[in-house]
Every structure is written in structure tokens, then in C-alpha cells.
Write a protein that holds these residues in place. Structure first.
Motif, short mmCIF file in Angstrom:
data_model
loop_
_atom_site.label_atom_id
_atom_site.label_comp_id
_atom_site.label_asym_id
_atom_site.label_seq_id
_atom_site.Cartn_x
_atom_site.Cartn_y
_atom_site.Cartn_z
N TYR A 21 16.71 75.33 41.84
CA TYR A 21 17.05 76.86 42.02
C TYR A 21 18.26 77.12 41.94
O TYR A 21 18.75 78.05 41.10
CB TYR A 21 16.35 77.11 43.46
N LYS A 35 26.12 88.97 44.52
CA LYS A 35 26.23 88.47 45.89
C LYS A 35 27.50 89.02 46.50
O LYS A 35 27.50 89.35 47.89
CB LYS A 35 25.81 87.24 46.07
N GLY A 54 15.04 85.53 54.12
CA GLY A 54 14.73 84.70 52.91
C GLY A 54 15.83 84.05 52.23
O GLY A 54 16.28 84.38 51.19
N GLY A 56 16.85 81.20 51.10
CA GLY A 56 16.58 80.31 50.07
C GLY A 56 17.59 79.08 50.61
O GLY A 56 17.56 78.50 51.61
N ASP A 77 14.15 81.45 56.45
CA ASP A 77 13.24 81.20 55.11
C ASP A 77 11.86 80.72 55.94
O ASP A 77 11.73 80.02 56.68
CB ASP A 77 14.10 80.28 54.17
N ASP A 79 10.10 78.60 53.73
CA ASP A 79 9.79 77.64 53.05
C ASP A 79 10.73 76.48 53.79
O ASP A 79 11.89 76.35 53.55
CB ASP A 79 10.28 77.77 51.68
N SER A 103 8.77 83.91 58.99
CA SER A 103 8.33 84.98 58.05
C SER A 103 9.05 86.29 57.82
O SER A 103 9.27 86.82 58.99
CB SER A 103 6.91 85.33 57.94
N ALA A 104 9.71 86.97 56.88
CA ALA A 104 10.41 88.19 56.78
C ALA A 104 9.39 89.28 57.28
O ALA A 104 10.22 90.12 57.88
CB ALA A 104 10.72 88.40 55.41
N PHE A 105 8.09 89.18 57.44
CA PHE A 105 7.39 90.26 57.68
C PHE A 105 6.90 89.83 59.25
O PHE A 105 6.06 90.48 59.86
CB PHE A 105 6.06 90.54 56.92
N SER A 120 18.22 89.07 49.78
CA SER A 120 18.42 88.92 48.12
C SER A 120 17.40 88.17 47.59
O SER A 120 16.99 87.02 47.85
CB SER A 120 19.65 88.25 48.10
N LEU A 121 16.60 88.92 46.73
CA LEU A 121 15.60 88.35 45.82
C LEU A 121 14.23 87.93 46.34
O LEU A 121 13.78 87.21 46.02
CB LEU A 121 16.30 87.18 44.64
C1 LIG Z 1 14.01 83.73 44.92
S1 LIG Z 1 14.30 83.37 46.20
C2 LIG Z 1 15.80 83.93 46.87
C3 LIG Z 1 16.65 83.20 47.86
C4 LIG Z 1 18.11 83.44 48.21
N1 LIG Z 1 17.84 84.77 49.09
C5 LIG Z 1 18.91 83.93 47.00
O1 LIG Z 1 19.15 85.11 46.91
O2 LIG Z 1 19.16 82.98 46.13
C6 LIG Z 1 13.07 83.85 47.45
C7 LIG Z 1 13.34 83.34 48.59
O3 LIG Z 1 12.18 83.93 49.53
C8 LIG Z 1 11.53 82.90 50.39
N2 LIG Z 1 10.40 83.71 50.64
C9 LIG Z 1 9.15 84.15 50.28
N3 LIG Z 1 8.30 84.72 51.04
C10 LIG Z 1 8.93 84.74 52.24
C11 LIG Z 1 8.47 85.23 53.63
N4 LIG Z 1 7.25 85.86 53.67
N5 LIG Z 1 9.30 85.24 54.60
C12 LIG Z 1 10.77 84.61 54.40
N6 LIG Z 1 10.91 84.29 53.11
C13 LIG Z 1 10.21 84.22 52.45
C14 LIG Z 1 11.15 81.88 49.68
O4 LIG Z 1 10.82 80.60 50.26
C15 LIG Z 1 12.66 81.79 48.90
O5 LIG Z 1 13.66 80.86 49.23
#
Ligand SMILES: C[S@@+](CC[C@H](N)C(=O)[O-])C[C@H]1O[C@@H](n2cnc3c(N)ncnc32)[C@H](O)[C@@H]1O
Length: 216
Positions: A21, A35, A54, A56, A77, A79, A103-105, A120-121
């Protein structure tokens, strides 16, 4: 009965790609540029408590802590594998950051707890319903007057970005983003002073930065 963890889309779409990643981010998207801009617009103060939802691999989380050592920051996060990478990076950076799995939600934090929530993302990884739940959760955990700051794909800003977004549009969860629906969804969750602050042209389409405030 314990509930199974909610399904999620890993950082690069497939679990086996997660170790790549940071490299992919560095090579494809102006990661540090956007960022740093996101941190700038957060207007952080020493006393602030911040959530990176989230997070990451915690690149943004660490950048915030290094820029503002006095702020208390939590990275969350869903994951566990990406959190392992984040933990190693936090240790290497020698900074004090709490990392939580969740979880974000369904945020595991009390009401009115954070001054800022940044994400972010992440939003394009969520279904329409879970995006709406996420914005309501951010609203709940923010203190009155607190702010949400989002970086994610937005409405295409030119023909090239439009063509790229046609491809991204094949992924259903990204459609809300590229149709430009996020600001309205922020308002529906209760936010005010909603603003798209910046746009970047990237190889994945237009990347938009947003700001929104919880009334108070
Ligand atoms: C594209 S990455 C972005 C990571 C970091 N925020 C960045 O900007 O580099 C998306 C992240 O969202 C996380 N993610 C996906 N669904 C999620 C959820 N329901 N709750 C929290 N994190 C989640 C994934 O595990 C992943 O680490």
C-alpha cells in the motif's frame, strides 16, 4: 452471541496487496502534498483530541502527531493486518499514537469526544448506507463546534478526470463520490459550513478535500 466482524474492502482492494500500500501511494498519488494540505485545513490546537478514521498504515496519523506533538491522536481501522503495519511505523517513528481496531460506521468512542475527525481515502470503500452511517457517527463523536475533514474522490474537474471517473464509476461504492453527493450527505448528517476546499487531479481521478462543522 459474538457478531462476526463487518465485511470491508482492504486498502488496495485485495488483502494480499496490503503490504504494497505505502509504495503504491508514493508512486501514484501526491500523498504527502494532499495529506499536508489536509492537516493545514484542520487548524489544530495543542489541546485537541483527533481521530484518524480508517487510518490504514498510519502515514497521516504519524504526520499529524509529528506536526503537532501535543495533540492526542487515535488511529482507527477495521483491518487488523494493516494495523500491524501501522504499529510498526508508529514504533519506528517513536511517537505516542493509540491504534484501535473498529469500524468507521460504529465508532467505539463516546459522544462529544473529539475536536477533529479526519478520514483519508476511506469513504469510497463504503456502501451508500454505510457512508451515511459513518457521517452520523462522526457527528456523534465530535464535540459541538468540532470539525470533520475528508479527503476522497470527488466530482471530476475536467475531461480527463471525467474519463478516469467513468472507469472508477464501475465500482459502485465510488459513485456517490464522483456524482458529487458527499457534501449533501454531510449536511444530511447534521453538519454545517460544508465546503470543498481543494481538488487534485490524480491518476485515479479528482481527489477532493472537504471540511464540515458540527454546530455548537
Ligand atoms: C485506501 S486506504 C486509506 C488509508 C489511509 N487513510 C490513507 O490515507 O492512506 C482505506 C482504508 O480504509 C479501511 N477501511 C475500510 N472499511 C473500513 C471501515 N468500515 N471502518 C474503518 N476502516 C475501514 C481499510 O482497511 C483501509 O485501511
Amino acid at each position: 452471541m459474538p457478531q462476526p466482524p463487518p465485511k470491508f474492502i482492504p486498502a488496495l482492494g485485495f488483502k494480499f496487496l496490503t503490504p504494497l500500500y505505502d509504495l503504491v501511494m508514493r508512486l501514484t498519488i501526491r500523498e504527502l502534498t494532499f495529506k499536508r494540505r489536509l492537516i493545514e485545513q484542520m487548524r489544530l490546537e495543542k489541546s485537541h483530541r483527533v481521530l484518524d478514521s480508517g487510518c490504514g498504515t498510519a502515514t497521516l496519523t504519524i504526520l499529524i502527531k509529528k506536526t503537532y506533538p501535543e495533540v492526542e491522536i487515535i488511529g482507527l481501522d477495521i483491518d487488523p493486518k494493516i494495523l500491524d503495519i501501522a504499529r510498526l511505523k508508529v514504533k519506528k517513528a517513536g511517537v505516542d499514537i493509540k491504534l484501535d481496531q473498529g469500524s468507521a460506521f460504529e465508532l467505539p468512542y463516546p459522544d462529544n469526544f473529539f475536536d477533529r475527525v479526519v478520514s483519508s481515502l476511506v469513504i469510497h470503500h463504503l456502501t451508500h448506507e454505510n457512508k451515511a452511517r459513518t457521517f452520523r457517527e462522526v457527528f456523534r463523536v465530535l464535540k459541538p463546534g468540532g470539525e470533520m475533514h475528508i479527503a476522497d474522490f470527488g466530482k471530476p474537474q475536467n475531461v480527463l478526470m471525467y474519463l478516469i471517473s467513468r472507469f472508477l464509476g464501475l465500482f459502485e461504492d465510488t459513485l456517490d463520490n464522483i456524482k458529487g453527493l458527499l457534501p449533501e450527505m454531510f449536511r444530511e448528517a447534521g453538519f454545517e459550513e460544508v465546503e470543498e476546499t481543494t481538488r487534485y487531479a490524480t491518476v485515479f481521478g479528482t481527489l477532493s478535500l472537504y471540511r464540515a462543522r458540527k454546530p455548537g
